[in-house]
Write a protein that holds these residues in place. Structure first.
Motif, PDB file in Angstrom:
ATOM      1  N   TYR A 247     135.918  51.706  27.493  1.00 46.18           N
ATOM      2  CA  TYR A 247     134.508  51.359  27.634  1.00 46.18           C
ATOM      3  C   TYR A 247     134.335  49.870  27.927  1.00 46.18           C
ATOM      4  O   TYR A 247     133.572  49.481  28.829  1.00 46.18           O
ATOM      5  CB  TYR A 247     133.735  51.726  26.366  1.00 46.18           C
TER       6      TYR A 247
ATOM      7  N   THR B  41     132.817  48.147  31.507  1.00 47.85           N
ATOM      8  CA  THR B  41     131.494  47.522  31.438  1.00 47.85           C
ATOM      9  C   THR B  41     131.604  46.003  31.527  1.00 47.85           C
ATOM     10  O   THR B  41     130.616  45.309  31.296  1.00 47.85           O
ATOM     11  CB  THR B  41     130.758  47.912  30.134  1.00 47.85           C
TER      12      THR B  41
ATOM     13  N   ARG C  12     129.619  56.138  23.625  1.00 47.59           N
ATOM     14  CA  ARG C  12     129.376  55.200  24.718  1.00 47.59           C
ATOM     15  C   ARG C  12     130.058  55.644  26.006  1.00 47.59           C
ATOM     16  O   ARG C  12     129.578  55.340  27.108  1.00 47.59           O
ATOM     17  CB  ARG C  12     129.849  53.805  24.336  1.00 47.59           C
TER      18      ARG C  12
ATOM     19  N   ARG D  44     130.124  58.439  27.301  1.00 47.88           N
ATOM     20  CA  ARG D  44     129.331  59.412  28.056  1.00 47.88           C
ATOM     21  C   ARG D  44     128.335  58.741  28.980  1.00 47.88           C
ATOM     22  O   ARG D  44     127.756  59.395  29.856  1.00 47.88           O
ATOM     23  CB  ARG D  44     128.629  60.368  27.088  1.00 47.88           C
ATOM     24  N   THR D  45     128.137  57.451  28.815  1.00 46.11           N
ATOM     25  CA  THR D  45     127.240  56.716  29.716  1.00 46.11           C
ATOM     26  C   THR D  45     127.976  56.173  30.935  1.00 46.11           C
ATOM     27  O   THR D  45     127.330  55.709  31.887  1.00 46.11           O
ATOM     28  CB  THR D  45     126.588  55.537  28.978  1.00 46.11           C
TER      29      THR D  45
ATOM     30  N   ASP E 170     127.761  57.929  35.084  1.00 48.16           N
ATOM     31  CA  ASP E 170     126.604  57.644  35.929  1.00 48.16           C
ATOM     32  C   ASP E 170     126.605  56.197  36.406  1.00 48.16           C
ATOM     33  O   ASP E 170     126.302  55.912  37.567  1.00 48.16           O
ATOM     34  CB  ASP E 170     125.309  57.929  35.165  1.00 48.16           C
ATOM     35  N   SER E 171     126.955  55.267  35.524  1.00 48.19           N
ATOM     36  CA  SER E 171     126.928  53.853  35.922  1.00 48.19           C
ATOM     37  C   SER E 171     128.011  53.537  36.938  1.00 48.19           C
ATOM     38  O   SER E 171     127.826  52.698  37.822  1.00 48.19           O
ATOM     39  CB  SER E 171     127.089  52.960  34.685  1.00 48.19           C
TER      40      SER E 171
END
Length: 411
Positions: free
Chosen positions: A315, A319, A354, A356-357, A360-361
């Motif tokens: 993650y 990010t 987190r 799971r987000t 899409d991003s």
């Protein structure tokens, strides 16, 4: 994911598929190249198989590409592996939907026997090399051309068979240290540099961490097998050895944990990698592939602590604007397609919400490539077919219907 994004993804996928509609003539100088899962018709056929399987469209395009991949005699020589020759074509045929399997049943049977024989020959050679105390090369054990990749094929086709068991036993042996020239080295330490040559920067070879050519590939196969209940003596100990090695070379920065792509003999002396910052978070060498392997190891070993550590690493890497800025293409190996597909699979297994987000991003990057016709290559690993396959996942928000990403061992 918003409706406009779905529409954009579907339109981009349609462009890629149209661009790859027809097989090209065989290259005279490289007739064997069509059997390449990386660059040839074998890999591109996976796109058309997935499209027909997912959408129920005509089988003609998929069959044309499969036929193109088998236009020349299929090689089962000792140099072949998951991404070239009989194992590559055999893998493609594992993705054919049930309605069309009868068209290839005889070919599958013949290929499987050749691949099984190849696995036994290559395990014999690898174990003899270990007995001599020599260092290996990438092609002995890696995912693309080595025994890990052949094991990935066998895990799909004959998980209880003796050939896969022997490969797993070999990977256990690979984790035992060797002592050439009186010094202990990890058993997967190769005698060449990362480009498979000789370099003054890598005297005495190097240790590789990547999913494509390094020790993360064997960890992926060991974890996938254990998760399915396929085990051999020393299996869990071997996984723990690899995880301990990853832990000992893990670096910690403001953006979270990261790993070097490779280490040299001088790095061993200094106990510190020559990399001073994370490189691109790719599937093949970066945190993305390593973290997925660690997550799967945590799942297979029933260690939530291990699983959560690698999920946090994934993650944070995906990010981090500085790391994402290093990604410059849309391919599976180095680029957004491999990152997206791995993140999608990791999210489905995650304890950490987190993750799971992430799909899409990250998927937005797949819908903004250069025009499909201007891409440098049409193939799977670095070209348009791989990007399009990741787009099928993004556009549908569903895992592949054919399991094509098993060739990356992230499924």
């Amino acid at each position: 994911m918003t409706a406009p994004t779905v529409t954009t993804a579907a339109a981009t996928l349609e462009q890629y598929t149209a661009h790859l509609a027809e097989p090209q003539p065989l290259p005279d100088e490289k007739p064997w190249a069509v059997q390449s899962l990386a660059d040839g018709a074998a890999g591109i056929s996976l796109l058309h198989i997935e499209m027909a399987s997912r959408h129920g469209g005509p089988w003609r395009s998929a069959h044309r590409w499969i036929t193109s991949a088998t236009a020349e005699p299929i090689s089962a020589a000792d140099q072949t592996g998951l991404f070239l020759g009989a194992p590559a074509v055999g893998f493609v045929l594992t993705t054919v939907p049930p309605a069309y399997q009868h068209l290839y049943a005889s070919a599958r049977t013949t290929l499987h026997q050749h691949i099984t024989d190849l696995a036994h020959r290559r395990v014999n050679a690898a174990l003899a090399r270990i007995d001599r105390g020599d260092l290996p090369n990438f092609a002995e054990y890696d995912l693309l051309y080595g025994l890990t990749g052949i094991g990935a094929y066998l895990l799909r086709t004959d998980p209880e068979g003796p050939a896969l068991k022997r490969i797993l036993q070999y990977l256990v042996a690979l984790t035992q240290p060797l002592a050439p020239a009186g010094r202990g080295l990890p058993g997967w330490w190769v005698h060449h540099d990362p480009a498979r040559g000789e370099s003054p920067h890598f005297p005495g070879g190097h240790g590789n961490f990547g999913a494509a050519h390094g020790i993360t590939g064997p960890l992926l196969l060991l974890a996938q097998a254990l998760r399915r209940g396929i085990t051999v003596n020393g299996h869990q100990d071997a996984m723990s050895t690899i995880c301990a090695h990853l832990d000992s070379w893990c670096q910690h920065g403001d953006s979270g944990p990261w790993w070097p792509e490779h280490i040299s003999w001088p790095d061993l002396d200094h106990r510190h990698p020559h990399h001073d910052a994370p490189t691109r978070p790719s599937w093949c060498y970066g945190t993305t592939g390593i973290a997925r392997a660690g997550q799967l190891a945590g799942i297979a070993l029933r260690s939530p602590t291990l699983q959560r550590f690698y999920e946090d690493a994934l993650y944070r890497a995906l990010t981090d604007p500085a790391q994402l800025a290093l990604v410059t293409d849309t391919g599976l190996c180095h680029g957004w397609a491999g990152i997206y597909q791995t993140a999608h699979r990791a999210a489905a297994d995650a304890l950490d919400p987190r993750l799971r987000t992430l799909p899409d991003s990250l998927g937005d990057a797949l819908t903004n490539p250069s025009e499909p016709g201007t891409l440098q290559a049409p193939g799977l690993i670095n070209g348009a077919a791989g990007t399009a396959l990741a787009l099928t996942t993004f556009a549908s928000q569903q895992a592949p219907s054919t399991g094509w990403d098993a060739c990356l061992l992230i499924n």
